[in-house]
Motif scaffolding. Structure first.
Motif, mmCIF file in Angstrom:
data_model
loop_
_atom_site.group_PDB
_atom_site.id
_atom_site.type_symbol
_atom_site.label_atom_id
_atom_site.label_comp_id
_atom_site.label_asym_id
_atom_site.label_seq_id
_atom_site.Cartn_x
_atom_site.Cartn_y
_atom_site.Cartn_z
ATOM 1 N N GLY B 97 0.889 -1.116 -0.007
ATOM 2 C CA GLY B 97 -0.067 0.118 -0.057
ATOM 3 C C GLY B 97 0.775 1.442 -0.188
ATOM 4 O O GLY B 97 0.348 2.468 0.439
ATOM 5 N N TYR B 137 -4.587 0.541 -7.904
ATOM 6 C CA TYR B 137 -5.535 0.638 -6.886
ATOM 7 C C TYR B 137 -6.891 0.976 -7.239
ATOM 8 O O TYR B 137 -7.333 1.250 -8.209
ATOM 9 N N ILE B 206 -6.254 -2.642 -2.702
ATOM 10 C CA ILE B 206 -4.886 -2.250 -2.622
ATOM 11 C C ILE B 206 -3.821 -3.116 -3.086
ATOM 12 O O ILE B 206 -3.629 -4.148 -2.097
#
Lengths: 182, 431
Positions: B97, B137, B206
């Motif tokens: 992330g 994402y 993510i």
């Protein structure tokens, strides 16, 4: 009167734009003067009159001069949630009610602050900057001037727009907060 | 009619006027002036109306607001954010992330020169959302991370909300800034925790590994970010070493931002003029509300309504957690519909005396209120940060989608609020 006011809209718009630029100049002058004062302090000196000029003039310029344009562009902060669910005719009525209240308030503020300015002129009010007496009474006139012009803007909106808001919506609040978004 | 009855009627009239879209400032001034006229006499009410606008605005402490606003606008137009994002990417590329974490980190950095939640979200969103989407994402989460990250802008100094609170609560702006840093960093940490949890549990939202994204070398990105880091150093160093007052830090920061923008050729003369005009426009819109709030404070005090509300709250014998729950609910609900500073000015005349009666630390209370108000920036239906991001991303996702993407960060905000209430020392320990 409603025939006169639309013709004056161009002039009013130019005045409100000009005043907002003057307000920005007030902000810029305050910034430069305070910066100069800090810089001179490093050399054991100070920029004379920084406090008095900032509080007695620049703050008044940047607070009140742009108010005319803020009102003209309907960028005063208000709560839209209830308004948005009202039927269109009711929306127009509440807009007019709010504008009449605004007109009354600005006129009262213009009258009240003008009285205050006149009394400060009579007493030749000043503030001490070191040993220097700096006159502060002229700054008092910024308030009635701006409140009076803002009242004129609202009066025009009541007579010309008749309850219609300028073409703005929630995103304009964002634009107002961001300025010219890149 | 007793003073309290007049005061209560005034509050009801205020709510009605706000509901029909009367500007907050006009509603406050009208109700206070009419209330004072009935309570006292016409001359006394006029005397307050004549003097409050000048007395309030001709203030040295208040001048910190335009100075920091100006610095924020100039930094925003100088596009100082890109380099901060690159530094963060270089630092965190090894973490799952990492792009979302970098966005939150860069928002925190930009908050140090900005002071505005909306500007922070807008400046960062333009750079980081496209990269996150390119990196795989989910678009809603990418937008949600930046909308939420933007709220840190109003917690990390220089925070306009905290300056205005400090003026009304007559408390040290510097102490509020110190408290704001703690909660700003805690918020960033909790957001990063939420991102890590999502990366672990929902790799479809993510991705754990970075693909299709260039990671610049740390040295190069640090060199690029040097001007903004110097600006942060000037402001924080000057403020917390006692060299500058808040106003002076703002003015020096604004001049430094112009100098940096000009030296790096990222700002034009026109940008500076526009920043100055925007500063004035924003101040005019905010300070007229503050003038109304000052009048309302006097009206409530003179009518005895303030004391009445206090005795009423006292009569409920609310415990600490119950009082907190009530305050949180009021701010979260109002924050859904109102601009944060408008909401702050509207509620302070009532909540500040309550906080005093309950012996709540005024610094802690100010930072808590700022945090609650900022949550309103990302909650429906009027989450301004979400509107800003929606405006930036075009057809990438819908408004509803962004509100969904904000949910994990709202959960993190809840953790921050609970920690602040359970451990007030998070804010006050640094004083």
């Amino acid at each position: 009167m409603s025939n006169v006011l639309p013709r004056s809209s161009g002039a009013l718009s130019r005045v409100s734009n000009g005043l907002s630029v003057l307000g920005g100049i007030g902000a810029g002058l305050a910034m430069l003067m305070i910066f100069a004062d800090v810089a001179l302090r490093l050399f054991g000196s100070q920029f004379p009159g920084t406090y008095v000029a900032t509080t007695g003039y620049f703050m008044l310029m940047l607070t009140f001069l742009p108010l005319v344009k803020v009102q003209a562009e309907d960028k005063m902060i208000s709560v839209d949630a209830m308004y948005l669910v009202l039927p269109h005719p009711v929306q127009r009525v509440v807009v007019i009610v709010a504008q009449i209240l605004s007109l009354g308030t600005y006129l009262a503020l213009a009258y009240g602050t003008l009285k205050d300015a006149i009394s400060k002129t009579a007493s030749r009010s000043y503030a001490l900057s070191g040993t220097l007496a700096v006159p502060t009474w002229p700054g008092y006139y910024i308030l009635p001037l701006c409140f009076g012009l803002t009242a004129l803007v609202v009066a025009r909106a009541i007579l010309v727009h008749r309850g219609q808001l300028p073409k703005s919506n929630g995103t304009d609040i964002v634009e107002a907060s961001l300025g010219d978004r890149p | 009619m007793s003073g309290i009855a007049i005061g209560i009627s005034g509050i009801i009239a205020l709510v009605v006027l706000l509901a029909i879209r009367t500007p907050v400032a006009i509603a406050l001034i009208t109700v206070s002036f009419l209330g004072l006229t009935i309570l006292l006499d016409t001359n006394a009410a006029w005397s307050i109306l004549n003097t409050v606008p000048y007395e309030f605005s001709a203030s040295w402490t208040l001048s910190a607001v335009p100075m920091f606003l100006m610095m924020g606008y100039i930094s925003f137009k100088s596009k100082m954010t890109g380099s901060l994002f690159d530094v963060a990417k270089s630092l965190f590329s090894w973490m799952p992330g990492s792009l979302a974490i970098s966005s939150v980190f860069a928002c925190t950095g930009f908050a140090s020169v900005c002071g505005s939640s909306i500007a922070t979200a807008a400046a960062m969103g333009r750079i980081s959302i496209p990269e996150m989407v390119r990196g795989g994402y989910n678009a809603n989460i990418a937008c949600g991370a930046v909308a939420a990250g933007g709220t840190i802008g109003a917690l990390i100094p220089p925070s306009i909300i905290l300056i205005i609170y400090g003026i009304f609560a007559q408390t040290s702006v510097l102490d509020l800034f110190v408290g704001g840093i703690g909660v700003g960093l805690l918020t960033a940490a909790c957001y990063i925790g939420a991102i890590l949890a999502m990366a672990a549990l929902r790799p479809d939202l993510i991705p754990r590994r970075l693909e299709k994204v260039d990671i610049p070398p740390l040295g190069a990105s640090l060199r690029e970010a040097a001007p903004v880091l110097i600006l942060i150093l000037i402001i924080f160093g000057g403020l917390f070493s006692g060299v500058f007052t808040a106003t002076e830090a703002g003015a020096v920061g604004a001049v430094a931002a112009i100098a940096i923008g000009a030296a790096t050729r990222k700002i034009t003369f026109r940008d500076v003029v526009e920043s100055l005009v925007e500063t004035g426009m924003t101040c005019a819109g905010l300070f007229i509300i503050a003038i109304g709030a000052t009048m309302l404070t006097r009206f409530l005090a003179i009518s005895g309504t303030g004391s009445f509300i206090l005795s009423l709250v006292d009569g409920f014998q609310l415990g600490y957690w119950e009082l907190m729950l009530a305050i949180i609910l009021v701010y979260l609900v109002l924050g859904m519909f109102m601009d944060p500073i408008g909401c702050l000015l509207l509620t302070l005349p009532i909540f500040l005396p309550i906080a005093k009666v309950y012996d709540l630390d005024s610094i802690w209370f100010g930072v808590l209120v700022a945090k609650l108000l900022e949550i309103g920036m990302i909650t429906p239906p009027f989450g301004l940060n979400v509107f800003v991001i929606r405006g930036l991303v075009g057809r990438l996702t819908s408004l509803t989608g962004i509100f969904k993407g904000v949910v994990p960060f709202l959960a993190a905000d809840l953790v921050v609020i609970l920690l602040m209430i359970a451990v007030p020392g998070i804010v006050t320990i640094w004083q």
